[in-house]
Scaffold this motif. Structure first.
Motif, mmCIF file in Angstrom:
data_model
loop_
_atom_site.group_PDB
_atom_site.id
_atom_site.type_symbol
_atom_site.label_atom_id
_atom_site.label_comp_id
_atom_site.label_asym_id
_atom_site.label_seq_id
_atom_site.Cartn_x
_atom_site.Cartn_y
_atom_site.Cartn_z
ATOM 1 N N PHE A 94 0.838 -1.195 0.000
ATOM 2 C CA PHE A 94 0.000 0.000 0.000
ATOM 3 C C PHE A 94 0.870 1.241 0.000
ATOM 4 O O PHE A 94 0.598 2.207 -0.696
ATOM 5 N N GLY A 95 1.919 1.174 0.818
ATOM 6 C CA GLY A 95 2.800 2.318 0.917
ATOM 7 C C GLY A 95 3.432 2.655 -0.417
ATOM 8 O O GLY A 95 3.484 3.807 -0.823
ATOM 9 N N ALA B 130 2.268 1.898 -3.373
ATOM 10 C CA ALA B 130 1.240 2.417 -4.271
ATOM 11 C C ALA B 130 0.909 3.857 -3.925
ATOM 12 O O ALA B 130 0.815 4.718 -4.799
ATOM 13 N N ALA B 131 0.759 4.088 -2.645
ATOM 14 C CA ALA B 131 0.408 5.435 -2.216
ATOM 15 C C ALA B 131 1.498 6.425 -2.574
ATOM 16 O O ALA B 131 1.243 7.523 -3.060
ATOM 17 N N THR B 132 2.744 6.011 -2.337
ATOM 18 C CA THR B 132 3.856 6.891 -2.639
ATOM 19 C C THR B 132 3.903 7.200 -4.129
ATOM 20 O O THR B 132 4.141 8.329 -4.544
ATOM 21 N N VAL C 233 1.406 7.195 -6.184
ATOM 22 C CA VAL C 233 0.313 8.124 -6.506
ATOM 23 C C VAL C 233 0.741 9.548 -6.221
ATOM 24 O O VAL C 233 0.594 10.457 -7.042
ATOM 25 N N LEU C 234 1.317 9.723 -5.041
ATOM 26 C CA LEU C 234 1.672 11.072 -4.648
ATOM 27 C C LEU C 234 2.840 11.606 -5.454
ATOM 28 O O LEU C 234 2.899 12.771 -5.793
ATOM 29 N N ALA C 235 3.784 10.741 -5.750
ATOM 30 C CA ALA C 235 4.986 11.204 -6.428
ATOM 31 C C ALA C 235 4.756 11.377 -7.919
ATOM 32 O O ALA C 235 5.256 12.312 -8.528
ATOM 33 N N PRO D 22 -6.610 -0.816 -2.448
ATOM 34 C CA PRO D 22 -6.996 -0.282 -1.148
ATOM 35 C C PRO D 22 -8.250 -1.003 -0.673
ATOM 36 O O PRO D 22 -9.050 -1.466 -1.485
ATOM 37 N N MET E 199 -11.098 0.231 1.736
ATOM 38 C CA MET E 199 -11.517 1.399 2.504
ATOM 39 C C MET E 199 -12.902 1.152 3.078
ATOM 40 O O MET E 199 -13.760 0.566 2.412
ATOM 41 N N LEU F 58 -8.691 -0.139 9.276
ATOM 42 C CA LEU F 58 -8.294 1.158 8.716
ATOM 43 C C LEU F 58 -9.224 2.262 9.192
ATOM 44 O O LEU F 58 -8.777 3.375 9.494
#
Lengths: 150, 207
Positions: B6-7, B9-11, B13-15, B107, B109, B172
């Motif tokens: 997840f980290g 993927a999230a990173t 997305v943000l980057a 994710p 959620m 979560l």
């Protein structure tokens, strides 16, 4: 409702998933595939040159029309591109707004700062009914003759 | 490991914003299709009606999100810039949304809300939305019709995914609540379902 740019969040990724869960936009990323929402399942008309697509920023199209979908993009020109790709004669009822998206995150690989400002525009893509044609492209003004949603 | 994925993927997305890769591949609708536009949604006196939509700009690709209740029963499926309408039994429910086709990259959620029979709730993914904030989106977005039988079969095919996803979404949600409590002001407080409940819903037609 965008994630506010001043957001500074902690050393884990909790906030990202929280943001996703509560529906905030994060990146402002919008791929071409996302730029159009069809109004019905009917097949689109064939694509046409952008020069033939009329942009009506205010008021209604100057022909009798059917709405075939919605266009999304970062500028009005982009809406015209999308309308052309989907065979629209024009796009009207446009709306644009600026929003600040992104965040600052401290991660194990360093600080990631994705804060930026986006312009988001949307509008309705229409086709003129047979025997009724849109006039010159990119006109503004109220030129209402009435249309109809499919 | 999953948290690590997840980290990543999230990173990404943000980057990267519009990145490519497994977590960003398109996932098509599997049991929903564009139907006729809705102009009026009537409340169901025996159940709560949900109108669920998502915007298209936060996941880096066109993905079909599947929504279930905490017991694994189907709610619907939605892609960016579309919405569906479903009914759920009255009461408190956790809504869980995920992209099972992405397996460990998805994710999971969740959000818990209390719904009343005879009321209509507009949900932007998992968040109750006031009509005035959702009205234009609903007017512009595609209306999806859900094939419940196909959806049930789809859930069956992905049962192992949901067995793991639903508890993860619950955890979560607990973590999110703690994060919000520890970081007041980072996010605006989302409205409660009760505060946005509608007796009827008219979706404006194009002018």
């Amino acid at each position: 409702m965008p994630l506010r740019a001043s957001t500074s969040i902690g050393p884990n990724l909790q906030a990202l998933w929280l943001a996703l869960a509560i529906g905030f936009s994060l990146t402002g990323c919008a791929s071409a595939a996302l730029a159009y929402a069809p109004r019905t399942s009917e097949r689109d008309p064939p694509p046409k040159p952008q020069a033939q697509v009329k942009l009506t920023e205010l008021g209604k199209p100057s022909c009798d029309y059917d709405v075939i979908g919605s266009a999304f993009g970062t500028s009005l020109d982009r809406l015209v591109e999308v309308a052309a790709d989907h065979g629209g004669d024009g796009v009207y009822d446009t709306s644009c707004q600026l929003e600040r998206v992104g965040s600052v995150m401290n991660t194990s690989i360093g600080v990631i700062d994705t804060r930026h400002t986006n312009q988001r525009c949307d509008g309705r893509v229409y086709v003129c009914r047979s025997g009724s044609t849109a006039s010159s492209p990119k006109e503004s003004g109220d030129d209402s003759t009435g249309g109809k949603a499919r | 490991m999953i948290r690590y994925l997840f980290g990543l993927a999230a990173t990404a997305v943000l980057a990267g914003g519009c990145a490519s890769g497994v977590a960003f591949k398109d996932v098509d609708l599997s049991f929903a299709q564009v139907g006729l536009p809705m102009t009026h949604v009537a409340a169901n006196p025996r159940a709560a009606t949900l109108v669920v939509y998502i915007d298209g700009d936060y996941d880096g690709g066109k993905k079909a999100f599947t929504m279930v209740l905490e017991d694994g029963s189907l709610v619907g499926q939605v892609t960016p810039r579309s919405y569906f309408i479903a009914t759920v039994p009255a009461g408190e429910h956790q809504l869980v949304t995920a992209v099972p086709e992405l397996a460990g990259y998805s994710p999971c959620m969740g959000a818990t809300h209390r719904f009343e029979a005879g009321k209509i709730y507009i949900m932007k993914n998992l968040t109750p939305m006031p009509l005035e904030e959702a009205e234009r989106a609903l007017s512009l977005y595609s209306h999806l019709e859900i094939d419940s039988a196909a959806g049930a079969a789809h859930l069956g095919d992905e049962s192992e995914f949901w067995k793991e996803c639903i508890p993860r979404a619950k955890q979560l949600e607990v973590d999110n609540a703690k994060y919000l409590a520890d970081n007041p002001g980072v996010f605006p407080t989302p409205p409660t379902a009760q505060s946005v409940a509608l007796d009827h819903l008219d979706i404006p037609s194009p002018p």
